[in-house]
Design a protein around this motif. Structure first.
Motif: not given
Length: 267
Positions: A142, A174, A172, A215
């Protein structure tokens, strides 16, 4: 060339064997050339079949189900960390074309398999009908993570890229492509091309709806799952799949499929 990327959430899903079969059915229907999967898990204590592949490895089971239908796909897989205190969680590339070479490498500060923030990339150079393309299956952290900054992980990722090779990064990331000034902008400002923006046709946008792991406060749609290229290329179509419209929902992420024209050298 038709590609798919999917964070498949593996054994964390309910009715996962049914969902695995739905993934297999969709692969057969769409005839993908290369598939990038993330959160591809196996239990820590199931028997080893060969190398580091255990008998419940999620991509291995997909490969075997495809083989029963007469389709010869090969794969590369490696795990980056232990997930949920039970699984060896990793990434995979699955393809019906010859794999020329493959490897895996950490992009995170941590290389401790007991640290769930440890991040590894699985990479393979594949001969797609005479064109050599390097594919990376990616699952990054992140933007605002002080322990494992996204920018640092991305810098390690891009440092491994050979600028003379056509390279695609699928997975992915993020980081929401719909949000400005964070990880997505960081990537495209450093020379990667989002195939979504190059496509002549797009179907769907967001790949995550609502709250998921990582999330937990999210209340809107996110575009976290991307296909990025180090060259500007001809993209016919990008579509969101496994969204309940184009194939059943099989994960907490939707998938993304891409049709790319490779009749000529990338621009």
């Amino acid at each position: 060339m038709r590609l798919l990327t999917l964070n498949c959430h593996s054994w964390q899903e309910e009715q996962q064997l049914d969902k695995l079969n739905q993934i297999v059915t969709h692969i057969i229907q769409q005839d993908y050339d290369v598939i990038a999967l993330q959160e591809v898990s196996q239990l820590m204590d199931t028997p080893i079949l060969y190398d580091n592949i255990r008998e419940d490895n999620f991509v291995y089971l997909i490969q075997q189900a495809l083989r029963k239908q007469g389709l010869d796909y090969s794969f590369v897989w490696d795990f980056s960390h232990i997930g949920y205190d039970a699984y060896e969680e990793g990434l995979a590339l699955l393809t019906k074309h010859p794999i020329i070479k493959s490897d895996s490498y950490y992009i995170s500060r941590s290389q401790d398999t007991m640290d769930w923030k440890s991040r590894k990339i699985v990479r393979a150079t594949i001969d797609v009908n005479g064109t050599h393309i390097t594919f990376n299956s990616c699952h990054l952290g992140w933007w605002e993570d002080a322990e494992e900054p996204f920018s640092e992980q991305f810098n390690h990722l891009i440092a491994r890229m050979d600028p003379l090779e056509w390279t695609l990064f699928l997975g992915d990331f993020n980081n929401d492509a719909l949000e400005r000034g964070t990880g997505y902008d960081y990537m495209v400002q450093r020379g990667l091309h989002d195939v979504f923006l190059l496509a002549q046709q797009t179907v769907g946008v967001e790949t995550v709806e609502g709250k998921i792991d990582g999330w937990e406060e999210n209340q809107h749609g996110l575009r976290l799952d991307l296909v990025l290229s180090n060259r500007k290329i001809d993209v016919d179509r990008v579509g969101v799949v496994f969204d309940g419209v184009l194939a059943p929902v099989v994960s907490d992420h939707f998938g993304v499929e891409v049709d790319i024209s490779i009749q000529k050298e990338p621009i």
